[in-house]
Design a protein around this motif. Sequence first.
Motif, short mmCIF file in Angstrom:
data_model
loop_
_atom_site.label_atom_id
_atom_site.label_comp_id
_atom_site.label_asym_id
_atom_site.label_seq_id
_atom_site.Cartn_x
_atom_site.Cartn_y
_atom_site.Cartn_z
N LYS A 63 0.17 5.31 1.27
CA LYS A 63 -0.82 6.19 1.92
C LYS A 63 -0.21 7.58 2.14
O LYS A 63 0.97 7.70 2.42
N ILE A 64 -1.05 8.56 2.00
CA ILE A 64 -0.67 9.93 2.34
C ILE A 64 -1.66 10.41 3.38
O ILE A 64 -2.88 10.31 3.18
N TYR A 65 -1.16 10.91 4.48
CA TYR A 65 -2.03 11.29 5.61
C TYR A 65 -2.29 12.79 5.53
O TYR A 65 -1.37 13.59 5.56
N PHE A 78 0.83 -1.20 0.00
CA PHE A 78 0.00 0.00 0.00
C PHE A 78 0.87 1.25 0.00
O PHE A 78 2.05 1.22 0.36
N GLY A 122 -2.22 0.32 6.64
CA GLY A 122 -1.85 1.72 6.48
C GLY A 122 -2.98 2.68 6.73
O GLY A 122 -2.82 3.89 6.52
N ASP A 123 -4.13 2.19 7.16
CA ASP A 123 -5.25 3.10 7.43
C ASP A 123 -5.03 3.81 8.76
O ASP A 123 -4.65 3.19 9.77
N PHE A 124 -5.32 5.09 8.74
CA PHE A 124 -5.09 5.93 9.91
C PHE A 124 -5.91 5.45 11.12
O PHE A 124 -7.08 5.13 10.98
#
Lengths: 273, 335
Positions: free
Chosen positions: B32-34, B30, B77-79
């Motif tokens: 991800k960009i937070y 994955f 990778g989910d916040f």
Amino acid sequence: MRIVLLGTILLGIQLAYGQSNRHQYRKDRYFFGINVGTTFTQPILRERFSLLQATPQSAQKDFDKHYSHLFSNVGGAYGLHGSFAFTPQFSILTQPCFQTQRYSYMNSYHWSDTIMGGEVYKEFLHRQKISSIRIPILLRFDFTRLRFSPFVQTGISADIAYFASKQVFSDNYIDQKVDRKSATSSSVAEFTPHLNRFNVAVLGGAGIAYYREHFAVSLSGTLSYNLRTSINEFNRYADYTGMATEYLDVQDKFNLLSLNILVTVMVPLHKKW
Amino acid sequence: MKRRNLLWVIGILVFFFSACEKKDKSSLPFVKIYDDQNGNRSFAPLSMCKATLDNGYFVLSAYDGWRIHLMKMDKDGDFEWNLELPEQYVNAVPSLVNIQQQLYLVCMDPIALNTRILRIDEANKSVTSISTLEEVSYPVHAYYNGSDLYLMSCPLSSQMTVIHKVSQALDTVVKIGALSISTNVDDLLLKHVMHTGKHYPFFIRSTPENNYFVINAFYNYSFSTVFFDSDLQFSGVYNGAAMDGGIASVFPLGANQFALARVSGENVFINPNANLNPTAIAMATSIEAQGDAELDHEKPVLIKQINISSKPYLCVVASGSLQLSKSNLEELVLQ
């Protein structure tokens, strides 16, 4: 004028009924032909994915995509037809064809410029096109043995995607609308490596056929549902299009539901050549 | 005949449906960009490690200069949650430390300029200060070798690099080793900790035999790789070229063999199996290595051991040079 129109319609129905009353023998006949039609497509969402993750510091609570509905995703199909009637009412058929499936979705982002002041709004329309070869096997049941015969059909198909592309349109207003004529557009990027190239679909539909001694015509509507998801899960974030970097775009997990409206023209061949 | 036809149909159906979805998707890649609504805020990544309570990850980063941001995400990778630590904690060192299944971060008090050790409470989504080390000022790295915690500091105006061995209770320093820099590096150090200038690859590593420490630090007018023995006594050095070159990353393999990346000029050089003498006094440029002009010499280089299909590999991760490759994708070199 209305009376003339009504009379014409009634005459047409009478003629058609008169024709359809004639018995049309179909048993042990092969039919070969061509078909052409329209494909409507709708992704059936199974899991959402987003490259951008919402945090408590985000302006938005999520970055979900909003998919357009079935009849706004129009593609096309054309191919061949081959069938064999076991009995006057049961037949097996295949309609291998090239088909184009389209689907589109919208999403948006919002950030604040805390140094210069002001807000940044971006709204995107993502349009995808998948070209594939469909090889179905269908069982058809004709309700009558007459020339006009409604039918139902069901079966499975192998779908082999050979090319897919993607284009993004964007504007600076979040209003659930991106006008493709005035919006900024990306170049068309190849999207094929993101796909599961081979898929299996279950099919079901209905239609009506008109049989004559030397030809037959049918109009059918067939729903198909792809059993495999369309996007390759291992390549989801691989960014072959370059649009993950530029538009923060990544595909959801979904199966494609399609409605094919096909017109088929066939010629019969007797089994005993 | 009919039975044979039936078998054909069943065979075709089995083929078709065997192509359908299989459910094992336990570790998919994955990116991800937070998100942060403040479009002008930037974060400097410092460290990442696995959580101890689940299969998620912690990411430590710096924002607004040396303020500290800690984020937890799940295995996909989910916040999950994040913390912006209070202003009394700044300058987190780029290493989250796992000591007996408990995560710690090391940072600094901006007023007293001493070092704080914070315990990360994963269940309660918080951090707690567990100790203050008065004698450790401007920490730049922390390393846990499986039995003891070691800190590297570089106090302002001292012209010294100091290695501190911390007690088991993590509340006092029990041993130190020191290096003389012989020149003032305050400006470089402040830019490093505030993330406004060159970011130096400070690190402490120990050899598998635990007989030497390999330390990347300011030493003797340069940024160099120094060998300390297990008693924190100077043993040898591979000098960098003043403050701009030297070794960027080291992975000790044992028996004086090291995988390393070094920087010389504007090029990154990699040697997955270099022989280094812990008692040598030499230049880092004397270590044979293969150069790669497309790698960005100003970006960090990581060397990690990973297993692919139960086979161990060394993985060298560096950043591509924007000018040369027109991309900033990470390059992977496998031994």
